[in-house]
Design an enzyme around this catalytic site. Structure first.
Site, mmCIF file in Angstrom:
data_model
loop_
_atom_site.group_PDB
_atom_site.id
_atom_site.type_symbol
_atom_site.label_atom_id
_atom_site.label_comp_id
_atom_site.label_asym_id
_atom_site.label_seq_id
_atom_site.Cartn_x
_atom_site.Cartn_y
_atom_site.Cartn_z
ATOM 1 N N PRO A 53 69.732 7.451 109.003
ATOM 2 C CA PRO A 53 69.941 8.776 108.407
ATOM 3 C C PRO A 53 71.334 9.368 108.581
ATOM 4 C CG PRO A 53 68.763 9.003 110.471
ATOM 5 C CD PRO A 53 68.929 7.524 110.224
ATOM 6 N N CYS A 54 72.304 8.802 107.882
ATOM 7 C CA CYS A 54 73.680 9.281 107.973
ATOM 8 C C CYS A 54 73.817 10.721 107.480
ATOM 9 C CB CYS A 54 74.626 8.349 107.236
ATOM 10 S SG CYS A 54 74.126 7.948 105.558
ATOM 11 N N HIS A 55 72.850 11.192 106.692
ATOM 12 C CA HIS A 55 72.900 12.584 106.222
ATOM 13 C C HIS A 55 72.715 13.576 107.372
ATOM 14 C CE1 HIS A 55 68.631 11.514 106.156
ATOM 15 N NE2 HIS A 55 68.382 12.812 106.339
#
Length: 178
Positions: A137-139
Site C-alpha cells: 500500500p504505497c498510497h
C-alpha cells in the site's frame, strides 16, 4: 505468467501472477485497453498472457474487490513475489506492507525504519516503482507535511486520496472540525 482484468468499485483493475503468487497489480487506467496493455507487458523478459485465475488468485481478487468497496482489509494474506526487485526496494515494500489501513507513514519514517535515515527521496523512488500497489500500500505513505505529493499510479494523487478515503484514513474524505 498470467494476468486477468476484474471490475471493482473504483474501476477495472488487473492482476498478474505466477502459480498462486501475485507479481503485479494494476489500478484502473483510462481505458480497458490501457489497463490490459499495462498488465500484460513483458515481465522479466517473459510474456504475460490473459488467463483464468485459480483459487488463490480468485480469493485475492475477491479481497481486493471487497477492500475497494469499503470492507477494509490489510490484504497481507495475499502472497506476493518480487522477482528482480533490489534489496532496498524490498525493505521499503516490507515496511510499507505493515502499515495498517487508516494509518500512514512518511517517506522519512520508512527510511528510518529500514535503517537508512535521510533517504526519504530514495524511498519515494522505490515506491514509485512498486509493482503491486494497493496490496503493497504505497498510497499510505505521505510527505513529511502529510501532503499528497506525487503518486505514480493512474489518476495520480486523486487516486491516492480516494484510496485513503476508502480506508477511512483521518483527514481524507471527511469534514474536519478545525
Amino acid at each position: 505468467m498470467v494476468a486477468a482484468l476484474f471490475d471493482t468499485a473504483i474501476g477495472l483493475c488487473a492482476v498478474a501472477w505466477r502459480d498462486d503468487t501475485v507479481v503485479r497489480f494494476q489500478l484502473p487506467e483510462a481505458s480497458e485497453e490501457q489497463t490490459l496493455a499495462r498488465i500484460t507487458r513483458p515481465f522479466g523478459g517473459q510474456p504475460v498472457a490473459e488467463g483464468e485465475p485459480g483459487p488463490a488468485i480468485v480469493a485475492a481478487i475477491a479481497g481486493v474487490r471487497a477492500h475497494l468497496a469499503g470492507t477494509v482489509d490489510a490484504l497481507r494474506w495475499i502472497d506476493v513475489d518480487l522477482p528482480g526487485v533490489p534489496e532496498f526496494h524490498r525493505a521499503v515494500y516490507a515496511v510499507t506492507r505493515d502499515i495498517d489501513p487508516g494509518h500512514t507513514l512518511s517517506y522519512g519514517d520508512i527510511a528510518t525504519r529500514i535503517g537508512a535515515p535521510g533517504s526519504a527521496q530514495a524511498v519515494g523512488q522505490a515506491l514509485g516503482r512498486n509493482p503491486i500497489p494497493l496490496i503493497i500500500p504505497c498510497h499510505r505513505v505521505l510527505a513529511a507535511d502529510h501532503a499528497l505529493h506525487g503518486f505514480s499510479a493512474p489518476g495520480g494523487i486523486g487516486t491516492k486520496a480516494r484510496l485513503l478515503e476508502i480506508e477511512r484514513t483521518p483527514g481524507f474524505g471527511e469534514p474536519m472540525l478545525f
